[in-house]
Each structure stands twice: as structure tokens, then as C-alpha cells.
Design an enzyme around this catalytic site. Structure first.
Site, PDB file in Angstrom:
ATOM      1  N   TYR A  86       0.855  -1.189   0.000  1.00  0.00           N
ATOM      2  CA  TYR A  86       0.000   0.000   0.000  1.00  0.00           C
ATOM      3  C   TYR A  86       0.890   1.237   0.000  1.00  0.00           C
ATOM      4  O   TYR A  86       1.862   1.318   0.755  1.00  0.00           O
ATOM      5  CB  TYR A  86      -0.899  -0.008   1.238  1.00  0.00           C
ATOM      6  CG  TYR A  86      -1.667   1.271   1.470  1.00  0.00           C
ATOM      7  CD1 TYR A  86      -2.903   1.481   0.854  1.00  0.00           C
ATOM      8  CD2 TYR A  86      -1.162   2.267   2.300  1.00  0.00           C
ATOM      9  CE1 TYR A  86      -3.614   2.665   1.068  1.00  0.00           C
ATOM     10  CE2 TYR A  86      -1.866   3.438   2.520  1.00  0.00           C
ATOM     11  CZ  TYR A  86      -3.085   3.636   1.897  1.00  0.00           C
ATOM     12  OH  TYR A  86      -3.782   4.799   2.107  1.00  0.00           O
ATOM     13  N   HIS A  87       0.572   2.225  -0.848  1.00  0.00           N
ATOM     14  CA  HIS A  87       1.415   3.408  -1.016  1.00  0.00           C
ATOM     15  C   HIS A  87       0.939   4.539  -0.114  1.00  0.00           C
ATOM     16  O   HIS A  87      -0.176   5.026  -0.247  1.00  0.00           O
ATOM     17  CB  HIS A  87       1.379   3.861  -2.472  1.00  0.00           C
ATOM     18  CG  HIS A  87       2.568   4.673  -2.885  1.00  0.00           C
ATOM     19  ND1 HIS A  87       3.055   5.731  -2.139  1.00  0.00           N
ATOM     20  CD2 HIS A  87       3.388   4.574  -3.973  1.00  0.00           C
ATOM     21  CE1 HIS A  87       4.105   6.243  -2.755  1.00  0.00           C
ATOM     22  NE2 HIS A  87       4.326   5.567  -3.863  1.00  0.00           N
ATOM     23  N   GLY A  88       1.789   4.965   0.818  1.00  0.00           N
ATOM     24  CA  GLY A  88       1.489   6.122   1.644  1.00  0.00           C
ATOM     25  C   GLY A  88       1.711   7.408   0.870  1.00  0.00           C
ATOM     26  O   GLY A  88       2.045   7.392  -0.319  1.00  0.00           O
TER      27      GLY A  88
END
Length: 330
Positions: free
Chosen positions: A129-131
Site C-alpha cells: 500500500y502506497h502512503g
């Protein structure tokens, strides 16, 4: 005629330094009662200081990136390299930068990494998951290299390759554009490869609800199928509380969709607790289609979010987690 500096000390009662400065500014500008304006300016500075802090702190990451670039240039000059950034001679530079970033992660975020045993000894595709920033992936990569001597390539958005001065950093760390053939070849050579299918869109427009924004992207699944490697899901707890974006502003979303440039401002840089969790791998199955594998991977990442992240995310709570008893790292 007595000058401004002389008038400050003249007379039986010398002026204080601040009073003197106010007096000189008043004479120089010709503004009466300038002390009232200065008091108002100081008040505004005091009120706006927290806002300035949250907007400037993300700049620390930019400074660290460019410090890394500077160190690589020094390393290159010291070793008199003439070509091939991907040469083995860069191993020392990778270790040096990994130590730098791991130290920053430990000090600023109390960074922890869990589930390393789920990463196979051979090649594998790590999906995460990309912050709002890729800082959590950088901490993961640094910890993996410093403690487990594992090296991981990563796929980045095209705009990253247009950032001034970044070429040497991207080349040394094996960052790639992401053509399917290049990713498959890297995996077939036995490398670990990481990718965030949500990319910049997820980074900018997801929020404290940790919504996965992958759209219809399934190319990563086809890469894993073609390379015959497992997919390893990964998620970092509180990654949205460290740095947040103003992605909820509709005009910014529209501007991004037209330009494909990360024009959304970010703020934060808070020293929240960060823990990266690596889930159980999804093994290669020749009978599974790319669509089915994409759904399985998304469900696996979502399961990590559901298990390890309190929704909605809360900055104060994430800060307080720094004082909780740390979980044992793998």
C-alpha cells in the site's frame, strides 16, 4: 545631528536593544507606532508557527534524498568509477545509505519490521500500500539490507525519473520504470521486486480511511505469473499519519488527472510509530488468471490493513504508540 544608533544610548536612561531596534526602524521607515505593527507580526508568527512546521517537516525527506545523492557522488569520485552504476562496487554505497535511512527510521519513527520470514529466499514480488510518501518503503529496504543482507528492486512512477539529480540514486538502487518485460527479467534473475499498484494516485488521494486505490491495474499480477514467483503483501501501520495530503480538494484531483504530476501539497512529517508488516506469500499457480491473482492480492493487503490499522487513522494516537511496548522484530 545625532544618528539613530547614538540616540539609543543618549540620555540618562539607555534604551534596551529591542526598544532601540524599534526606534531605528521607525526612523528608517517613517512609520509611526511601528511597535504595534511588530507586535502584530510576532502574534501572527506565533499563531502560524504550527502550520509552518507541518508544511516544512516533509522537506526533511527531500533533504535526506539529496544528501544520499551527494554521498553517492562523493563515493563515485572516491572510487574513480567511470561507468556502470549497477556494478558490484556500489555495494558499499548501498550499505552506507541503508545505514543512514535505517537510523532515521529508528530515531524519528521507532521503525519496526515484522514478518520477514514470509519473504522467500529466492525471487518474489512484494506488493504494498502506497502512503503519501515512499519513506516507509525506503525504511523497509534499508532494514532488509542492513539486517538480512537482502536487496530489493522497486518500480517507481515515471515522474520520479525526471527529478533533478535523482538518476544516480535510482540507478544505484535498481529503481525501474516498470515495463512488464523488465520486471519479469529482474524476477527471473532471482531478485526481489517491490511495487505499489496504486502508485501516485493512491499516495495522493487515499486518506486516513486507508482506501486501496488500484483501479483496474493488474499488470503486476501478470508479471508474477510470467515470472512464476509468489506475491508477498506488505503494509505499514500509521503510514498515513506520518505525512498527509490535501487530496480531498477536487480541483487538485482534476489537475492531477490532466497532468499526471503530483501537484497535491503534503503536510506532516510527524514522528509517529511506523511498523511494516509482511503477510504470507500467495504462491504461484499456473491455473490462476491475472484478474483472480489481482483480487487475491488486494484482499491480502486489505487483510493486513484490517488487522494492523485502526480506522480512521489518528495522528495523536499514532504518536502515542511510540510509547507503547515495542513488538519483537522478526
Amino acid at each position: 545631528m545625532i544618528g539613530g544608533n547614538e540616540s539609543c544610548t543618549a540620555g540618562p536612561i539607555p534604551m534596551s536593544y529591542l526598544t532601540c531596534l524599534t526606534y531605528v526602524l521607525g526612523e528608517w521607515t517613517g512609520v509611526e507606532h511601528i511597535e504595534d505593527y511588530l507586535s502584530y507580526a510576532v502574534y501572527l508568527l506565533w499563531v502560524l508557527f504550527p502550520l509552518a512546521v507541518v508544511l516544512l517537516l516533509p522537506g526533511v525527506l527531500i533533504i535526506l534524498f539529496y544528501t544520499s545523492i551527494l554521498l553517492l557522488h562523493i563515493y563515485k569520485r572516491k572510487n574513480e568509477l567511470k561507468e556502470a552504476y549497477y556494478n558490484d562496487v556500489w555495494d558499499g554505497a548501498r550499505q552506507m545509505l541503508a545505514t543512514l535511512w535505517d537510523g532515521h527510521g529508528r530515531i524519528w519513527h521507532g521503525y519496526e519490521l515484522h514478518g520477514v520470514k514470509n519473504i522467500p529466499e529466492g525471487p518474489g514480488l512484494i506488493v504494498f500500500y502506497h502512503g503519501a510518501t515512499p519513506a516507509d518503503y525506503v525504511y523497509f529496504m534499508a532494514r532488509l539490507l542492513t539486517q538480512w543482507k537482502r536487496y530489493c528492486h522497486v518500480v517507481a512512477d515515471h515522474f520520479v525519473f525526471r527529478l533533478p539529480g535523482f538518476k544516480i540514486l535510482l540507478d544505484v538502487h535498481g529503481v525501474m520504470h516498470g515495463p512488464r518485460e523488465e520486471c519479469v527479467n529482474a524476477l527471473k534473475k532471482g531478485y526481489l521486486l517491490a511495487i505499489a499498484p496504486g502508485g501516485v494516485r493512491e499516495a495522493l488521494f487515499s486518506d486516513e480511511m486507508y482506501t486501496i486505490i488500484w483501479g483496474d491495474r493488474k499488470g503486476f499480477a501478470q508479471v508474477a505469473i510470467d515470472a512464476k514467483v509468489p506475491i508477498i503483501p506488505m503494509f505499514t501501520q500509521n503510514v498515513r499519519e506520518g505525512v498527509r495530503t490535501l487530496g480531498g480538494i477536487k480541483i487538485l484531483r482534476s489537475l492531477y488527472e490532466r497532468s499526471r504530476l503530483p501537484v497535491v501539497p503534503v503536510y506532516g512529517g510527524f514522528p509517529v510509530k511506523l511498523r511494516t508488516f509482511i503477510g504470507e506469500p500467495i504462491p504461484y499457480d499456473p491455473n490462476v488468471t491475472a484478474e483472480e491473482l489481482t483480487a487475491k492480492t488486494k484482499a491480502a493487503v486489505q487483510a493486513l490493513i484490517d488487522k494492523h490499522q485502526k480506522i480512521p487513522g489518528n495522528i495523536f494516537r499514532a504518536l502515542m504508540e511510540r510509547f507503547q511496548t515495542q513488538k519483537k522484530e522478526d
